[in-house]
Design an enzyme around this catalytic site. Sequence first.
Site, PDB file in Angstrom:
ATOM      1  N   TYR A  34       0.837  -1.210   0.000  1.00 29.94           N
ATOM      2  CA  TYR A  34       0.000   0.000   0.000  1.00 29.94           C
ATOM      3  C   TYR A  34       0.868   1.255   0.000  1.00 29.94           C
ATOM      4  CZ  TYR A  34      -4.008   2.962   1.047  1.00 29.94           C
ATOM      5  OH  TYR A  34      -4.990   3.901   0.979  1.00 29.94           O
ATOM      6  N   PHE A  68      -7.270  19.813 -24.974  1.00 27.98           N
ATOM      7  CA  PHE A  68      -7.980  18.573 -25.269  1.00 27.98           C
ATOM      8  C   PHE A  68      -9.309  18.632 -24.515  1.00 27.98           C
ATOM      9  CE2 PHE A  68      -8.997  14.106 -24.331  1.00 27.98           C
ATOM     10  CZ  PHE A  68      -9.213  13.702 -25.624  1.00 27.98           C
ATOM     11  N   ASP A  69     -10.328  17.859 -24.968  1.00 27.73           N
ATOM     12  CA  ASP A  69     -11.664  18.080 -24.381  1.00 27.73           C
ATOM     13  C   ASP A  69     -11.761  17.803 -22.875  1.00 27.73           C
ATOM     14  OD1 ASP A  69     -11.573  15.393 -24.926  1.00 27.73           O
ATOM     15  OD2 ASP A  69     -13.217  15.383 -26.371  1.00 27.73           O
ATOM     16  N   ASP A  92       0.817  19.477 -21.119  1.00 28.09           N
ATOM     17  CA  ASP A  92      -0.017  18.288 -21.230  1.00 28.09           C
ATOM     18  C   ASP A  92       0.830  17.358 -22.089  1.00 28.09           C
ATOM     19  OD1 ASP A  92      -1.661  16.271 -22.122  1.00 28.09           O
ATOM     20  OD2 ASP A  92      -3.415  17.547 -22.415  1.00 28.09           O
ATOM     21  N   ALA A 128       0.946  14.129 -22.877  1.00 28.01           N
ATOM     22  CA  ALA A 128       0.483  12.813 -23.332  1.00 28.01           C
ATOM     23  C   ALA A 128       1.347  12.219 -24.452  1.00 28.01           C
ATOM     24  CB  ALA A 128      -0.981  12.900 -23.775  1.00 28.01           C
ATOM     25  N   LYS A 135      -0.914   7.019 -23.532  1.00 33.07           N
ATOM     26  CA  LYS A 135      -0.332   7.361 -24.840  1.00 33.07           C
ATOM     27  C   LYS A 135       1.166   7.034 -24.775  1.00 33.07           C
ATOM     28  CE  LYS A 135      -4.270   9.870 -24.797  1.00 33.07           C
ATOM     29  NZ  LYS A 135      -5.180   9.870 -23.637  1.00 33.07           N
ATOM     30  N   HIS A 190     -21.367  12.926 -27.794  1.00 35.91           N
ATOM     31  CA  HIS A 190     -20.869  12.002 -28.817  1.00 35.91           C
ATOM     32  C   HIS A 190     -20.776  10.563 -28.330  1.00 35.91           C
ATOM     33  CE1 HIS A 190     -17.482  13.870 -26.731  1.00 35.91           C
ATOM     34  NE2 HIS A 190     -16.771  12.798 -26.963  1.00 35.91           N
TER      35      HIS A 190
HETATM   36  N1  F0G Z   1      -4.585  15.241 -22.979  1.00 38.34           N
HETATM   37  C1  F0G Z   1      -4.544  14.842 -24.267  1.00 38.34           C
HETATM   38  C2  F0G Z   1      -3.757  15.633 -25.256  1.00 38.34           C
HETATM   39  C3  F0G Z   1      -5.255  13.702 -24.669  1.00 38.34           C
HETATM   40  O1  F0G Z   1      -5.212  13.325 -25.940  1.00 38.34           O
HETATM   41  C4  F0G Z   1      -5.986  12.981 -23.694  1.00 38.34           C
HETATM   42  C5  F0G Z   1      -6.754  11.785 -24.070  1.00 38.34           C
HETATM   43  C6  F0G Z   1      -5.987  13.432 -22.370  1.00 38.34           C
HETATM   44  C7  F0G Z   1      -5.272  14.568 -22.054  1.00 38.34           C
HETATM   45  C8  F0G Z   1      -6.755  12.728 -21.286  1.00 38.34           C
HETATM   46  O2  F0G Z   1      -6.118  11.568 -20.903  1.00 38.34           O
HETATM   47  O3  F0G Z   1      -7.740   9.759 -21.440  1.00 38.34           O
HETATM   48  O4  F0G Z   1      -5.815   9.382 -19.887  1.00 38.34           O
HETATM   49  O5  F0G Z   1      -7.714  10.776 -19.185  1.00 38.34           O
HETATM   50  N2  F0G Z   1      -7.011  11.478 -25.257  1.00 38.34           N
HETATM   51  C9  F0G Z   1      -7.697  10.293 -25.750  1.00 38.34           C
HETATM   52  C10 F0G Z   1      -7.868  10.380 -27.237  1.00 38.34           C
HETATM   53  C11 F0G Z   1      -8.946   9.949 -25.031  1.00 38.34           C
HETATM   54  O6  F0G Z   1      -8.582   9.543 -27.804  1.00 38.34           O
HETATM   55  O7  F0G Z   1      -7.260  11.244 -27.865  1.00 38.34           O
HETATM   56  P1  F0G Z   1      -6.911  10.304 -20.321  1.00 38.34           P
END
Ligand code: F0G
Length: 464
Positions: free
Chosen positions: A78, A130-131, A221, A223, A264, A456
């Site tokens: 843990y 990103f969304d 960010d 990723a 990613k 979506h």
């Molecule tokens: N930032 C970027 C640039 C992303 O592309 C994503 C996720 C996230 C943050 C969020 O990360 O999914 O681990 O919580 N992108 C995926 C996509 C979902 O299909 O592009 P997460």
Amino acid sequence: MSSDHKTFRTVIEPFTIKSVEPLRLTTKEERIGILEEAKHNLFKIKSQDVIIDLLTDSGTGAMSSEQWAAIMRGDESYAGSLSFQRFEAAVQDLMGFKNVIPTHQGRAAERILFSVMCKPGDVVPNNTHFDTTRANVEFQHAEARDLVINEGLDPQSRHPFKGNMDPEKLEETIKDVGVDRIPLCMLTITNNSGGGQPVSMGNVKAVKAVLDKYGIPLYFDAARFAENAYFIKLREPGYEEIPVKEIVREMMGYADGCTMSAKKDGMVNIGGFLCTNSDVLAQQEKDLLILTEGFPTYGGLAGRDLDAIAVGLTEVVQEDYLKYRLAEARYLGEHLAEIGYPIVQPPGGHAVYIDAKELLPHIPPLQYPGQSLSTAFFLEGGIRTVEIGSVMFGKIDEKTGVETPGHMELVRLALPRRTHTQSHIDYVVEVARELYDKRASLRGYKITKQPKFLRHFSAEFSPI
Ligand code: F0G
């Protein structure tokens, strides 16, 4: 794959396959029924009904034998596990940040970061949010503002770093809203919502220089940080001979921290982290972490997940891997463009984006040309892609019920890491060729049922 420009030899997949997952090859008749049952929403289709799944590159890649071996070394204590120590050391070695906080995925890191740093009325600049990042900023009643360069908004512009932020727009924003309301600035590397486009080192420095004048911290960010670093190596003068790992280290050196979706460039199926050089912020972030994610040495992950990330971070900066990774996207992009598809140029690191508005001018934006194209890819070849257009970003005015379409009508073909062979991609190109000849016969869609937000994922459609 595309040929290697230096030797003119094929860029081969730099791995062999040890474990396989069978594909079920459906017929078009079956797919007509599958699509109807899913109410024409590809998110509602079962994975066994998909032949080539290009919905996302997030958590869908293949792990290496070394990662699977690391899974067996996972220490599930843990507190203070060996797995955490290996994970922390791998992140620090690569990125150099002082505090490393594991989270179950990227958006959890975002939620914690913005909860700690933002107050209502704040503005967070980014090249393009990103969304989930946007949603997490807005959840704090702050504003997510996109300041990408103008070339980044033009699908046909061939600018080598279309993910760059415009430093002048940034400075204007700071002067306009006031330093007190800008708690941090983000840069998304690579810029997913803008077509997977990279940010140059020169731009990182220029953005940092503006922020330093006002004492505003910079966060990445991160990723797809490794893909971004490899684009810098390929396209930015002075970096040709620098190892990618050093480029990553230099890039991260300009930032105060980062959020990371390890799904990613962490090369794993689940995981993420939040980094900061500030001990004060790190303490507040860990306090929040305990509330929802878990104790700071596991943060919502199993010890074995942390070990898989630690190994993934060493593999993702291997240049044979990155050369293959970018070649795969380029190969797909170049072939689609050759057929006649208008794509976001040049192809990004993880995906190819088709401009459905231009491909299907007979379908108006509010009849969702991207939805039409993505369902057609499924019907023709069992290929699952994702609409990034008005279905995802259209806004309905609550009072009038009038819908405003999104800025672009894109369909993304995202490439899971180390998952498909060249013949899979050739199959996608063949389906795309057949579909191109039929494009005039594609019809728009109407939405028959939808939730209030993130529609979506669950909306229902019927063809017009
Ligand atoms: N930032 C970027 C640039 C992303 O592309 C994503 C996720 C996230 C943050 C969020 O990360 O999914 O681990 O919580 N992108 C995926 C996509 C979902 O299909 O592009 P997460």
